[in-house]
Design a protein around this motif. Structure first.
Motif, PDB file in Angstrom:
ATOM      1  N   SER A  76       0.810  -1.223   0.000  1.00 21.90           N
ATOM      2  CA  SER A  76       0.000   0.000   0.000  1.00 21.90           C
ATOM      3  C   SER A  76       0.842   1.271   0.000  1.00 21.90           C
ATOM      4  N   GLY A  77       2.148   1.125   0.243  1.00 22.32           N
ATOM      5  CA  GLY A  77       3.033   2.284   0.278  1.00 22.32           C
ATOM      6  C   GLY A  77       2.974   3.071   1.570  1.00 22.32           C
ATOM      7  N   THR A  78       2.444   2.464   2.633  1.00 18.08           N
ATOM      8  CA  THR A  78       2.344   3.146   3.935  1.00 18.08           C
ATOM      9  C   THR A  78       3.108   2.346   4.978  1.00 18.08           C
ATOM     10  N   VAL A  79       4.419   2.344   4.842  1.00 17.70           N
ATOM     11  CA  VAL A  79       5.257   1.509   5.702  1.00 17.70           C
ATOM     12  C   VAL A  79       5.565   2.214   7.018  1.00 17.70           C
ATOM     13  N   PRO A  80       5.848   1.444   8.078  1.00 18.37           N
ATOM     14  CA  PRO A  80       6.380   2.051   9.288  1.00 18.37           C
ATOM     15  C   PRO A  80       7.800   2.537   9.035  1.00 18.37           C
ATOM     16  N   ASP A  81       8.314   3.352   9.951  1.00 17.32           N
ATOM     17  CA  ASP A  81       9.697   3.825   9.802  1.00 17.32           C
ATOM     18  C   ASP A  81      10.700   2.747  10.166  1.00 17.32           C
ATOM     19  N   VAL A  82      10.437   2.043  11.259  1.00 18.26           N
ATOM     20  CA  VAL A  82      11.303   0.967  11.743  1.00 18.26           C
ATOM     21  C   VAL A  82      10.427  -0.246  12.004  1.00 18.26           C
ATOM     22  N   GLY A 326      32.089 -37.885  13.693  1.00 16.76           N
ATOM     23  CA  GLY A 326      32.779 -37.838  14.973  1.00 16.76           C
ATOM     24  C   GLY A 326      33.232 -36.459  15.408  1.00 16.76           C
ATOM     25  N   SER A 327      33.139 -35.466  14.529  1.00 19.25           N
ATOM     26  CA  SER A 327      33.575 -34.116  14.890  1.00 19.25           C
ATOM     27  C   SER A 327      32.494 -33.394  15.691  1.00 19.25           C
ATOM     28  N   LYS A 328      32.881 -32.303  16.342  1.00 19.41           N
ATOM     29  CA  LYS A 328      31.952 -31.524  17.149  1.00 19.41           C
ATOM     30  C   LYS A 328      31.028 -30.704  16.253  1.00 19.41           C
ATOM     31  N   MET A 329      29.803 -30.516  16.711  1.00 20.82           N
ATOM     32  CA  MET A 329      28.857 -29.686  15.981  1.00 20.82           C
ATOM     33  C   MET A 329      29.294 -28.220  16.003  1.00 20.82           C
ATOM     34  N   VAL A 330      29.170 -27.575  14.873  1.00 18.39           N
ATOM     35  CA  VAL A 330      29.277 -26.123  14.784  1.00 18.39           C
ATOM     36  C   VAL A 330      27.892 -25.634  14.372  1.00 18.39           C
ATOM     37  N   TYR A 331      27.299 -24.787  15.195  1.00 18.97           N
ATOM     38  CA  TYR A 331      25.884 -24.461  15.041  1.00 18.97           C
ATOM     39  C   TYR A 331      25.658 -23.288  14.090  1.00 18.97           C
ATOM     40  N   ARG A 332      24.542 -23.352  13.381  1.00 20.81           N
ATOM     41  CA  ARG A 332      24.161 -22.203  12.564  1.00 20.81           C
ATOM     42  C   ARG A 332      23.377 -21.238  13.437  1.00 20.81           C
ATOM     43  N   ALA A 333      23.798 -19.990  13.379  1.00 23.54           N
ATOM     44  CA  ALA A 333      23.146 -18.950  14.165  1.00 23.54           C
ATOM     45  C   ALA A 333      22.206 -18.154  13.267  1.00 23.54           C
ATOM     46  N   ALA A 334      20.999 -17.964  13.753  1.00 29.44           N
ATOM     47  CA  ALA A 334      20.040 -17.094  13.072  1.00 29.44           C
ATOM     48  C   ALA A 334      20.093 -15.735  13.749  1.00 29.44           C
ATOM     49  N   VAL A 335      20.655 -14.770  13.047  1.00 30.51           N
ATOM     50  CA  VAL A 335      20.769 -13.414  13.582  1.00 30.51           C
ATOM     51  C   VAL A 335      19.488 -12.662  13.240  1.00 30.51           C
ATOM     52  N   LYS A 336      18.791 -12.230  14.263  1.00 26.02           N
ATOM     53  CA  LYS A 336      17.501 -11.566  14.089  1.00 26.02           C
ATOM     54  C   LYS A 336      17.710 -10.130  13.613  1.00 26.02           C
ATOM     55  N   THR A 337      16.993  -9.764  12.573  1.00 23.61           N
ATOM     56  CA  THR A 337      17.246  -8.485  11.906  1.00 23.61           C
ATOM     57  C   THR A 337      16.023  -7.570  11.920  1.00 23.61           C
ATOM     58  N   GLY A 338      16.288  -6.302  12.160  1.00 23.31           N
ATOM     59  CA  GLY A 338      15.290  -5.260  12.007  1.00 23.31           C
ATOM     60  C   GLY A 338      15.627  -4.412  10.800  1.00 23.31           C
ATOM     61  N   VAL A 339      14.670  -3.603  10.357  1.00 26.02           N
ATOM     62  CA  VAL A 339      14.857  -2.859   9.111  1.00 26.02           C
ATOM     63  C   VAL A 339      14.299  -1.443   9.221  1.00 26.02           C
ATOM     64  N   VAL A 340      14.850  -0.573   8.370  1.00 26.26           N
ATOM     65  CA  VAL A 340      14.260   0.738   8.068  1.00 26.26           C
ATOM     66  C   VAL A 340      13.906   0.704   6.590  1.00 26.26           C
ATOM     67  N   PHE A 341      12.693   1.047   6.256  1.00 29.35           N
ATOM     68  CA  PHE A 341      12.248   0.929   4.872  1.00 29.35           C
ATOM     69  C   PHE A 341      12.675   2.141   4.040  1.00 29.35           C
ATOM     70  N   ALA A 342      12.997   1.871   2.774  1.00 31.02           N
ATOM     71  CA  ALA A 342      13.384   2.946   1.860  1.00 31.02           C
ATOM     72  C   ALA A 342      12.252   3.949   1.685  1.00 31.02           C
ATOM     73  N   GLY A 343      11.020   3.493   1.849  1.00 32.31           N
ATOM     74  CA  GLY A 343       9.870   4.372   1.697  1.00 32.31           C
ATOM     75  C   GLY A 343       9.396   5.003   2.992  1.00 32.31           C
ATOM     76  N   ALA A 344      10.183   4.877   4.056  1.00 33.15           N
ATOM     77  CA  ALA A 344       9.786   5.450   5.344  1.00 33.15           C
ATOM     78  C   ALA A 344       9.746   6.974   5.273  1.00 33.15           C
ATOM     79  N   GLN A 345       8.862   7.581   6.036  1.00 34.09           N
ATOM     80  CA  GLN A 345       8.710   9.036   6.030  1.00 34.09           C
ATOM     81  C   GLN A 345       9.780   9.740   6.848  1.00 34.09           C
TER      82      GLN A 345
END
Length: 454
Positions: A76-82, A326-345
């Motif tokens: 709709s083109g009415t995005v939040p800022d963050v 037999g090797s040790k596990m190396v874990y995948r990390a999910a890094v949680k991300t926030g955004v600022v929209f290009a169309g923010a006011q």
């Protein structure tokens, strides 16, 4: 006289000039799991408002509503800022960056880049195909990885103790299925299942759990440039082995039949109700629930005491067994991300807000407000005493201390589409519901990966 009075009154009403409206910033945020998490966010927002004079218009939504609401706002083109949601990273951030819908936050991230732990801020360094460049199109907030949780008392009821749990991959899963399950059923007379393996198409837990199994078999689907590697016969061989390992406990009756339709909270619920002995989960929200209950004034003393006992004594948090090699596990990390929209006011104010929130004195209380459910992305946050004295949190930090790897979508954004479709759980369903051979399910999985991400 009346005219003079009217002029004087009008002047008094107008004051010295027009009233200037307070600046505002629109922020959409996922609803926290715990009150302490939301309280810490509100405290940081209040500090920002006091410092900047900007009013933050905060709207919070359940995690399942965040992406549909945000997509509708983009359309709709009415995005939040963050905006921030726990599932943006898995499903949309990379695609939004590719499509040019996100604001470049390099001016915020570059000056503080060194404060982040390895393999965290790099998750937000994304390709914008519209601008033909990579930049920091998101901000890292917190991270998660996979853990094992099990009931110590149920393990003992089954006739075993923690030291009996094998460390080898195949032996580990056979132990729960072939020894613990018969033992607990004999001891209780109840149809209790040993393993809670999420398998639902609507569950991010199911694809995160499976991708951890894939990592155990050293399967790499993309190279560092995001190019697919799925035509390598060794990749297919690894996928067959990982899918076989994941679905075998279900096929052998060691996982509840309902697991194929579980959503994200459902393995937690099964664990809390003690219908399963163990589960793998992408945070320590399971024990943290009992810690929250132990401090919940609306519960009676007996309930709080039992919750404390569950947290401190009866529930264990552990890492995965060693890999099949037999090797040790190396874990995948999910890094949680926030955004600022290009169309923010209000993009400049939005960047100020993000920079303020990422200061350790604001970010650390917010992350710790989740009671260990999320792990810090900053070096200082990870060194906090919060992670020292508590056995569950210490287990989390120990897993992260061995190093982490990133998800495929950090190299090829189209894997967010595959995660959104949950092609991994669909492959499981083909095996356990449609009874197709594992290698056929893998062929179909590879074909879809190539169609979407090739």
């Amino acid at each position: 006289m009346k005219r003079l009075f009217a002029i004087t009154l009008a002047t008094a009403m107008l004051g010295s000039g027009p009233v200037i409206a307070q600046e505002s910033l629109t922020v959409w945020w996922v609803k926290g799991f715990y009150k302490s998490e939301d309280d810490a966010l509100l405290a940081a927002i209040q500090k920002f408002e006091d410092k900047s004079g900007v009013k933050v218009e905060l709207s919070q939504y359940p995690v399942q509503d965040m992406i549909p609401k945000t997509v509708a706002a983009l359309d709709s083109g009415t995005v939040p800022d963050v905006a921030y949601a726990d599932v943006y990273d898995f499903q949309v951030t990379g695609k939004w960056a590719f499509d040019g819908k996100l604001e470049d936050l390099s001016s915020v991230i570059e000056p503080i880049k060194d404060q982040f732990a390895p393999n965290t801020v790099s998750t937000t360094y994304l390709w914008n195909d519209k601008e033909k460049k990579r930049a920091y199109y998101a901000f890292p907030l917190k991270q998660q990885t996979m853990h094992i949780q099990y009931w110590n008392d149920m393990l003992e009821q089954a006739g075993f103790k923690a030291s009996d749990i094998p460390t080898g991959w195949d032996d580990y899963w056979l132990f729960w299925c072939n020894k613990v399950q018969p033992g607990i059923r004999k001891a209780t007379g109840k149809k209790i299942y040993a393993i809670g393996a999420p398998m639902g198409v609507d569950s991010s837990d199911s694809f995160y759990s499976f991708l951890t199994f894939m990592d155990a078999y050293n399967v790499k689907l993309v190279d560092d440039d995001g190019k697919l590697l799925v035509d390598d016969p060794k990749v297919k061989e690894g996928l067959v082995a990982a899918l076989t390992s994941y679905t075998k406990p279900y096929v052998e009756g060691c996982v509840p039949q309902s697991a194929t339709s579980w959503k994200d909270p459902d393995n937690n619920v099964a664990f809390h109700n003690k219908t399963i002995v163990m589960t793998h989960n992408a945070t320590i929200s399971i024990p943290a629930k009992w810690l929250d209950d132990a401090n919940n004034a609306t519960l009676d003393q007996a309930q709080r005491d039992q919750a404390k006992k569950n947290y401190e004594q009866l529930i264990a948090t552990a890492g995965f067994p060693n890999k099949p090699d037999g090797s040790k596990m190396v874990y995948r990390a999910a890094v949680k991300t926030g955004v600022v929209f290009a169309g923010a006011q209000h993009k400049d104010r939005a960047k100020e807000f993000v920079a303020f929130l990422l200061q350790d004195e604001n970010l650390t209380p917010y992350v710790e407000g989740s009671l260990g459910r999320w792990f810090p992305v900053t070096k200082k946050g990870q060194s906090s005493a919060f992670w020292d004295g508590d056995k569950h949190r210490k287990s989390v930090r120990d897993q992260f201390a061995n190093g982490t790897v990133n998800f495929e979508f950090t190299k090829n954004y189209k894997f967010t589409v595959l995660n959104n479709e949950n092609v991994w759980a669909k492959a499981m369903s083909r095996i356990v519901n449609d009874k197709v051979p594992v290698d056929q399910a893998v062929d179909e999985l590879i074909a879809r990966i190539k169609q979407v991400a090739g």
